[in-house]
Scaffold this active site. Structure first.
Site, PDB file in Angstrom:
ATOM      1  N   ARG A 104       0.862  -1.175   0.000  1.00 32.52           N
ATOM      2  CA  ARG A 104       0.000   0.000   0.000  1.00 32.52           C
ATOM      3  C   ARG A 104       0.897   1.223   0.000  1.00 32.52           C
ATOM      4  O   ARG A 104       1.691   1.394   0.933  1.00 32.52           O
ATOM      5  CB  ARG A 104      -0.864  -0.058   1.263  1.00 32.52           C
ATOM      6  CG  ARG A 104      -2.019   0.862   1.256  1.00 32.52           C
ATOM      7  CD  ARG A 104      -2.888   0.600   2.448  1.00 32.52           C
ATOM      8  NE  ARG A 104      -2.287   1.064   3.696  1.00 32.52           N
ATOM      9  CZ  ARG A 104      -2.974   1.451   4.741  1.00 32.52           C
ATOM     10  NH1 ARG A 104      -4.295   1.405   4.716  1.00 32.52           N
ATOM     11  NH2 ARG A 104      -2.372   1.851   5.828  1.00 32.52           N
ATOM     12  N   THR A 108      -0.566   7.655  -0.898  1.00 31.02           N
ATOM     13  CA  THR A 108      -1.896   7.627  -1.552  1.00 31.02           C
ATOM     14  C   THR A 108      -2.808   6.558  -0.956  1.00 31.02           C
ATOM     15  O   THR A 108      -4.017   6.576  -1.190  1.00 31.02           O
ATOM     16  CB  THR A 108      -1.739   7.301  -3.045  1.00 31.02           C
ATOM     17  OG1 THR A 108      -1.186   5.979  -3.158  1.00 31.02           O
ATOM     18  CG2 THR A 108      -0.798   8.284  -3.735  1.00 31.02           C
ATOM     19  N   ASP A 200       1.192  -2.168  12.215  1.00 33.09           N
ATOM     20  CA  ASP A 200       1.550  -2.666  10.880  1.00 33.09           C
ATOM     21  C   ASP A 200       1.845  -4.162  10.958  1.00 33.09           C
ATOM     22  O   ASP A 200       2.857  -4.575  11.530  1.00 33.09           O
ATOM     23  CB  ASP A 200       2.764  -1.895  10.342  1.00 33.09           C
ATOM     24  CG  ASP A 200       3.016  -2.222   8.884  1.00 33.09           C
ATOM     25  OD1 ASP A 200       3.018  -1.292   8.069  1.00 33.09           O
ATOM     26  OD2 ASP A 200       3.201  -3.425   8.561  1.00 33.09           O
TER      27      ASP A 200
HETATM   28  O1  LIG Z   1      -6.856  -2.423   3.095  1.00 38.23           O
HETATM   29  P1  LIG Z   1      -5.645  -1.632   2.755  1.00 38.23           P
HETATM   30  O2  LIG Z   1      -5.821  -0.165   3.066  1.00 38.23           O
HETATM   31  O3  LIG Z   1      -5.158  -1.875   1.364  1.00 38.23           O
HETATM   32  O4  LIG Z   1      -4.491  -2.067   3.774  1.00 38.23           O
HETATM   33  C1  LIG Z   1      -4.235  -3.390   4.098  1.00 38.23           C
HETATM   34  C2  LIG Z   1      -2.918  -3.835   3.518  1.00 38.23           C
HETATM   35  O5  LIG Z   1      -1.843  -3.162   4.191  1.00 38.23           O
HETATM   36  C3  LIG Z   1      -0.926  -4.137   4.700  1.00 38.23           C
HETATM   37  O6  LIG Z   1       0.066  -4.442   3.791  1.00 38.23           O
HETATM   38  P2  LIG Z   1       1.288  -3.442   3.504  1.00 38.23           P
HETATM   39  O7  LIG Z   1       0.960  -2.503   2.399  1.00 38.23           O
HETATM   40  O8  LIG Z   1       1.745  -2.835   4.785  1.00 38.23           O
HETATM   41  O9  LIG Z   1       2.376  -4.420   2.918  1.00 38.23           O
HETATM   42  P3  LIG Z   1       3.240  -5.512   3.707  1.00 38.23           P
HETATM   43  O10 LIG Z   1       2.336  -6.672   3.960  1.00 38.23           O
HETATM   44  O11 LIG Z   1       4.335  -5.825   2.746  1.00 38.23           O
HETATM   45  O12 LIG Z   1       3.736  -4.876   4.981  1.00 38.23           O
HETATM   46  C4  LIG Z   1      -1.828  -5.328   4.963  1.00 38.23           C
HETATM   47  O13 LIG Z   1      -1.132  -6.526   5.106  1.00 38.23           O
HETATM   48  C5  LIG Z   1      -2.751  -5.305   3.783  1.00 38.23           C
HETATM   49  O14 LIG Z   1      -2.259  -5.977   2.643  1.00 38.23           O
HETATM   50  O1  LIG Z   2      -3.767  -1.017  10.451  1.00 37.44           O
HETATM   51  C1  LIG Z   2      -3.215  -1.400   9.409  1.00 37.44           C
HETATM   52  C2  LIG Z   2      -3.632  -0.967   8.141  1.00 37.44           C
HETATM   53  C3  LIG Z   2      -2.981  -1.429   7.055  1.00 37.44           C
HETATM   54  N1  LIG Z   2      -1.959  -2.307   7.195  1.00 37.44           N
HETATM   55  C4  LIG Z   2      -1.552  -2.738   8.408  1.00 37.44           C
HETATM   56  O2  LIG Z   2      -0.625  -3.533   8.523  1.00 37.44           O
HETATM   57  N2  LIG Z   2      -2.192  -2.261   9.492  1.00 37.44           N
HETATM   58 MG   LIG Z   3       2.951  -3.502   6.106  1.00 35.89          MG
END
Ligand SMILES: O=P(O)(O)OC[C@H]1O[C@H](OP(=O)(O)OP(=O)(O)O)[C@H](O)[C@@H]1O
Ligand SMILES: O=c1cc[nH]c(=O)[nH]1
Ligand SMILES: [Mg+2]
Length: 209
Positions: A104, A108, A200
């Site tokens: 993500r 944005t 996170d």
């Molecule tokens: O519903 P959204 O607003 O899209 O957010 C959720 C996403 O954010 C996190 O991933 P992240 O982008 O942190 O990637 P990562 O798993 O590599 O840390 C999580 O594991 C989801 O995939």
């Molecule tokens: O709370 C949140 C939202 C997005 N991704 C995460 O890992 N945690």
């Molecule tokens: Mg993440």
């Protein structure tokens, strides 16, 4: 409309509390996510079809139940979804596993796809998309669109924690997809984090903060 199930089994709720706690370190966090994923898989597979099989017990011949062989595919969203795969595989060891890589964008909040590798027969499989967090819903929405574009017809979504905003997006965009949650939280904060949430998920699982 897709159904939303909050799996409120006491063991899931108890373990989620430790997962949420900021004092919980990487090792314990990882173990707990694995355990909750397994418990959630137990609930999610509740309605898998069974068929009769004739066997002999040491006492008599009898008809007993076996799974009817429905093919299952797990699709974790990288990275954080990886933390739940082994837990689910403990209960469904024959499942095939595909991967969708998405992050993500922190500015944005839009998902960016960087990897996809799926079993060739996803159209024949019951797919379970796996991600601990459903926040804005952008990532899961994109992942599900990607799967459908490649022929997937039967998809469920499994997340530890969701925000109402994310649930609404999936219900709107994918009314055919049932959603299984450990908890439905209150809201998103201004940075798109789930409140109260767990922070996170990827960073906590892999120790990258
Ligand atoms: O519903 P959204 O607003 O899209 O957010 C959720 C996403 O954010 C996190 O991933 P992240 O982008 O942190 O990637 P990562 O798993 O590599 O840390 C999580 O594991 C989801 O995939
Ligand atoms: O709370 C949140 C939202 C997005 N991704 C995460 O890992 N945690
Ligand atoms: Mg993440």
């Amino acid at each position: 409309m897709g159904n939303v199930f909050v799996l409120d089994h006491p063991l899931i709720q108890h373990k989620l509390t430790y997962i949420r706690n900021k004092e919980t370190g990487t090792k314990e966090f990882r173990e707990l996510v694995d355990e909750v994923a397994m418990l959630m898989a137990f609930e999610i597979t509740r309605n898998l079809p069974l068929q009769d099989k004739t066997i002999e017990t040491p006492v008599v011949e009898t008809k007993a139940k076996v799974l009817s062989g429905k093919k299952i595919g797990l699709v974790p969203i990288l990275r954080a979804g990886l933390g739940m795969v082994d837990g689910v595989l403990k209960l469904i060891p024959a499942a095939k596993v595909g991967h969708v890589g998405l992050y993500r964008d922190p500015e944005t909040l839009q998902p960016v796809e960087y990897y996809i590798k799926l079993p060739s027969d996803i159209n024949e499989r019951e797919l379970i998309v796996i991600d601990p967090m459903l926040a804005t819903g952008g990532s899961a929405n994109d992942a599900i669109h990607s799967l459908k574009k490649r022929g997937a017809e039967n998809i469920r979504l499994m997340c530890l924690i969701a925000a109402p905003e994310g649930v609404e997006v999936i219900k709107e965009e994918h009314p055919d997809v049932d959603i299984y949650l450990g908890a439905l939280d209150e809201k998103l904060d201004e940075k798109g984090y789930i409140v109260p949430g767990l922070g996170d998920a990827g960073d906590r699982l892999f120790g990258t903060k």
